[in-house]
Design a protein around this motif. Structure first.
Motif, PDB file in Angstrom:
ATOM      1  N   GLU A  16      20.987  78.571  -8.384  1.00 39.01           N
ATOM      2  CA  GLU A  16      21.257  78.796  -9.925  1.00 39.01           C
ATOM      3  C   GLU A  16      22.698  78.427 -10.267  1.00 39.01           C
ATOM      4  O   GLU A  16      23.651  79.111  -9.725  1.00 39.01           O
ATOM      5  CB  GLU A  16      21.062  80.209 -10.119  1.00 39.01           C
ATOM      6  CG  GLU A  16      19.471  80.817 -10.007  1.00 39.01           C
ATOM      7  CD  GLU A  16      19.479  82.418 -10.349  1.00 39.01           C
ATOM      8  OE1 GLU A  16      20.391  83.119 -11.142  1.00 39.01           O
ATOM      9  OE2 GLU A  16      18.379  82.811  -9.655  1.00 39.01           O
ATOM     10  N   LEU A  17      22.773  77.322 -10.920  1.00 43.45           N
ATOM     11  CA  LEU A  17      24.232  76.998 -11.311  1.00 43.45           C
ATOM     12  C   LEU A  17      24.973  78.160 -11.797  1.00 43.45           C
ATOM     13  O   LEU A  17      24.438  78.862 -12.769  1.00 43.45           O
ATOM     14  CB  LEU A  17      24.224  75.817 -12.392  1.00 43.45           C
ATOM     15  CG  LEU A  17      23.389  74.589 -11.524  1.00 43.45           C
ATOM     16  CD1 LEU A  17      23.558  73.557 -12.603  1.00 43.45           C
ATOM     17  CD2 LEU A  17      23.961  74.135 -10.199  1.00 43.45           C
ATOM     18  N   GLY A  18      26.225  78.566 -11.509  1.00 45.17           N
ATOM     19  CA  GLY A  18      26.991  79.363 -11.939  1.00 45.17           C
ATOM     20  C   GLY A  18      26.801  80.835 -11.480  1.00 45.17           C
ATOM     21  O   GLY A  18      27.564  81.844 -11.871  1.00 45.17           O
ATOM     22  N   ALA A  19      25.664  80.876 -10.308  1.00 52.04           N
ATOM     23  CA  ALA A  19      25.471  82.246  -9.917  1.00 52.04           C
ATOM     24  C   ALA A  19      26.518  82.440  -8.522  1.00 52.04           C
ATOM     25  O   ALA A  19      26.565  81.436  -7.827  1.00 52.04           O
ATOM     26  CB  ALA A  19      23.928  82.431  -9.614  1.00 52.04           C
ATOM     27  N   THR A  20      26.601  83.352  -8.010  1.00 50.63           N
ATOM     28  CA  THR A  20      27.427  83.641  -6.902  1.00 50.63           C
ATOM     29  C   THR A  20      26.329  83.562  -5.553  1.00 50.63           C
ATOM     30  O   THR A  20      25.272  84.029  -5.835  1.00 50.63           O
ATOM     31  CB  THR A  20      28.367  84.676  -6.531  1.00 50.63           C
ATOM     32  OG1 THR A  20      27.503  85.925  -6.755  1.00 50.63           O
ATOM     33  CG2 THR A  20      29.280  84.921  -7.821  1.00 50.63           C
ATOM     34  N   LEU A  21      26.710  83.318  -4.454  1.00 49.56           N
ATOM     35  CA  LEU A  21      26.097  83.566  -3.227  1.00 49.56           C
ATOM     36  C   LEU A  21      25.424  85.026  -3.290  1.00 49.56           C
ATOM     37  O   LEU A  21      24.356  85.282  -2.819  1.00 49.56           O
ATOM     38  CB  LEU A  21      26.594  83.180  -2.036  1.00 49.56           C
ATOM     39  CG  LEU A  21      26.904  81.484  -1.881  1.00 49.56           C
ATOM     40  CD1 LEU A  21      27.481  81.261  -0.609  1.00 49.56           C
ATOM     41  CD2 LEU A  21      25.492  80.775  -2.180  1.00 49.56           C
ATOM     42  N   GLY A  74      35.392  77.706   7.756  1.00 45.47           N
ATOM     43  CA  GLY A  74      34.139  77.511   6.648  1.00 45.47           C
ATOM     44  C   GLY A  74      33.793  78.975   5.893  1.00 45.47           C
ATOM     45  O   GLY A  74      32.607  79.236   5.646  1.00 45.47           O
ATOM     46  N   TYR A  75      34.692  80.115   6.081  1.00 47.79           N
ATOM     47  CA  TYR A  75      34.272  81.152   5.786  1.00 47.79           C
ATOM     48  C   TYR A  75      34.874  81.324   3.969  1.00 47.79           C
ATOM     49  O   TYR A  75      35.626  80.479   3.480  1.00 47.79           O
ATOM     50  CB  TYR A  75      35.232  82.280   6.342  1.00 47.79           C
ATOM     51  CG  TYR A  75      34.629  82.646   7.607  1.00 47.79           C
ATOM     52  CD1 TYR A  75      33.562  83.520   7.783  1.00 47.79           C
ATOM     53  CD2 TYR A  75      35.042  82.022   8.809  1.00 47.79           C
ATOM     54  CE1 TYR A  75      32.937  83.662   9.157  1.00 47.79           C
ATOM     55  CE2 TYR A  75      34.610  82.387  10.117  1.00 47.79           C
ATOM     56  CZ  TYR A  75      33.728  83.024  10.261  1.00 47.79           C
ATOM     57  OH  TYR A  75      32.873  83.517  11.596  1.00 47.79           O
ATOM     58  N   ARG A  76      33.947  82.182   3.459  1.00 47.07           N
ATOM     59  CA  ARG A  76      34.287  82.437   1.817  1.00 47.07           C
ATOM     60  C   ARG A  76      33.801  83.956   1.374  1.00 47.07           C
ATOM     61  O   ARG A  76      33.067  84.339   2.592  1.00 47.07           O
ATOM     62  CB  ARG A  76      33.212  81.538   1.119  1.00 47.07           C
ATOM     63  CG  ARG A  76      33.414  79.958   1.019  1.00 47.07           C
ATOM     64  CD  ARG A  76      34.778  79.589   0.363  1.00 47.07           C
ATOM     65  NE  ARG A  76      34.878  79.966  -1.062  1.00 47.07           N
ATOM     66  CZ  ARG A  76      34.403  79.478  -2.068  1.00 47.07           C
ATOM     67  NH1 ARG A  76      33.886  78.290  -1.652  1.00 47.07           N
ATOM     68  NH2 ARG A  76      34.621  80.010  -3.264  1.00 47.07           N
ATOM     69  N   LEU A  77      33.998  84.225   0.479  1.00 42.62           N
ATOM     70  CA  LEU A  77      33.471  85.552  -0.010  1.00 42.62           C
ATOM     71  C   LEU A  77      32.246  85.287  -0.710  1.00 42.62           C
ATOM     72  O   LEU A  77      32.470  84.467  -2.030  1.00 42.62           O
ATOM     73  CB  LEU A  77      34.767  86.372  -0.979  1.00 42.62           C
ATOM     74  CG  LEU A  77      35.865  86.760  -0.156  1.00 42.62           C
ATOM     75  CD1 LEU A  77      36.650  87.582  -0.848  1.00 42.62           C
ATOM     76  CD2 LEU A  77      35.455  87.570   1.143  1.00 42.62           C
ATOM     77  N   ALA A  78      31.242  85.760  -0.606  1.00 46.65           N
ATOM     78  CA  ALA A  78      29.956  85.379  -1.277  1.00 46.65           C
ATOM     79  C   ALA A  78      30.186  86.049  -2.675  1.00 46.65           C
ATOM     80  O   ALA A  78      29.437  85.146  -3.582  1.00 46.65           O
ATOM     81  CB  ALA A  78      28.720  86.080  -0.565  1.00 46.65           C
ATOM     82  N   CYS A  79      30.902  86.945  -2.956  1.00 50.70           N
ATOM     83  CA  CYS A  79      30.827  87.236  -4.575  1.00 50.70           C
ATOM     84  C   CYS A  79      31.846  86.274  -5.246  1.00 50.70           C
ATOM     85  O   CYS A  79      31.953  86.312  -6.365  1.00 50.70           O
ATOM     86  CB  CYS A  79      31.521  88.691  -4.523  1.00 50.70           C
ATOM     87  SG  CYS A  79      33.248  88.929  -4.227  1.00 50.70           S
TER      88      CYS A  79
END
Length: 98
Positions: A16-21, A74-79
């Protein structure tokens, strides 16, 4: 497609474009750690195994909470990881600090 792996459940969802993981994981009822949804607790930290280029860039909240080496690994915050391209497959695993 986006593959989201929590502690005990994995789901494959439509992008979903614009949605966070994080939003996608919670919507799919994946057991994804999270508390704040705004980048301060870092419980939603995840490893992007594939498709990092399908996500928006690293946010200020992530820079404030994480170390540069984590981004290199390769780490990110999913929010904070927002889907910007639905054509590129993404694979993310929830990897909280604790």
């Amino acid at each position: 497609m986006i593959e989201l792996k929590g502690r005990t459940k994995t789901a494959v969802v439509e992008p979903e474009l614009g949605a966070t993981l994080l939003k996608l994981a919670l919507k799919a009822k994946v057991d994804w750690s999270s508390n704040c949804t705004r980048g301060t607790c870092a419980r939603c930290r995840c490893l992007i195994e594939e498709g990092a280029e399908a996500l928006e860039g690293i946010t200020d909240a992530e820079w404030d909470r994480m170390e540069p080496e984590e981004f290199e690994d390769g780490y990110r915050l999913a929010c904070q990881a927002v889907v910007k391209n639905g054509e590129i497959p993404v694979k993310a695993i929830n990897k909280p600090y604790f």
